[in-house]
Design an enzyme around this catalytic site. Sequence first.
Site, PDB file in Angstrom:
ATOM      1  N   MET A 144       0.837  -1.192   0.000  1.00  0.00           N
ATOM      2  CA  MET A 144       0.000   0.000   0.000  1.00  0.00           C
ATOM      3  C   MET A 144       0.872   1.242   0.000  1.00  0.00           C
ATOM      4  O   MET A 144       1.827   1.329   0.754  1.00  0.00           O
ATOM      5  CB  MET A 144      -0.907   0.025   1.226  1.00  0.00           C
ATOM      6  CG  MET A 144      -1.930  -1.111   1.266  1.00  0.00           C
ATOM      7  SD  MET A 144      -2.801  -1.213   2.829  1.00  0.00           S
ATOM      8  CE  MET A 144      -3.641   0.368   2.857  1.00  0.00           C
ATOM      9  N   CYS A 145       0.540   2.183  -0.861  1.00  0.00           N
ATOM     10  CA  CYS A 145       1.212   3.482  -0.935  1.00  0.00           C
ATOM     11  C   CYS A 145       0.384   4.355  -1.860  1.00  0.00           C
ATOM     12  O   CYS A 145      -0.356   3.862  -2.708  1.00  0.00           O
ATOM     13  CB  CYS A 145       2.631   3.384  -1.500  1.00  0.00           C
ATOM     14  SG  CYS A 145       3.858   2.655  -0.402  1.00  0.00           S
TER      15      CYS A 145
END
Length: 321
Positions: free
Chosen positions: A1-2
């Site tokens: 996740m980013c």
Amino acid sequence: MCTAITLQSGQGETFFGRNMDFSYDIDPHIYIVPSGYEWNNVLNMRKIRNRYRFIGIGQELEGLLGFFDGVNEMGFAAAALYFAGYARYNTGPGNGQEESIASFEFLHYLLGNCANTEELKRLLRQVKITGLEDPVTRTVAPLHWIAADRGGNCVVIEQTDRGLEVFDNPIGVLANSPDFKWHMTNLRNYMEASPVQTEEAFWGDYRLTPFGQAGGTQILPGGYTSPARFVRTSYLKSFLPVPESRNEAVVSCFHIMESVTVPKGAVITSRNEYDYTRYTAFINTATCEYFFKTYDNIQVGTAGLYEEESPYQRLVNLGGI
């Protein structure tokens, strides 16, 4: 996740930054790497010599220095984001005419050798990205990359079953899987999102009115999935008043990222680890300055490319996050 974005100020300066969401323990530092710095290509131990000086957030582990994001003296900035289920790296030796680069060293290679997005596109014709286990995740981490230059041009680099591709990124946003083209198509599902709202509607003779403000945003997704974060970030960036000054631009960047910042406990992985926002960092590509805060320290810190002159200097510890 980013999640990553670019943002331009009214003065024409391009800001580039990201939320670093991760479930693995990391110990990031800010490094300054000088021009002419030589490092060993982990795939073949051949020396690679950087053309440009750069500053970046990364981690050194087991003798390997990998970067998560950074900017070089030419104002070229880039970041690596997870791309689970879609990244497909090369495994063979190549044709001998390409420079084979390990996936976790690819960002270092870009920051050290690209002046702008056009030069990046030319460079990629001679590069082969090879999957290699990194010392942080102990896996061949699936990655894709977003890059922007001082002029505001933005691109996404993805290596999938289709091969190595570079996409112009007119929205200036990137998240994780699916691929970039899917995310751009998905925005069409949210065309009705608006900062203004319908003030009244009649169903037959019955008058309906909104509950206060923000009725135009009801269609926006609210979760922490990659598609939801991509949509929310794109919406906020698109309707944000253009920041006039550098300070306003930095403040705007952090406020946009607050909408997709993941608190600890909201997401737990199959490894029973918290996946949360370890740090948020933004770069002014005109001045090569970093602005950053971490999960445990919300005060914004700063670091600049020309603060130190020593060969590959570890400048700031972001706190063992």
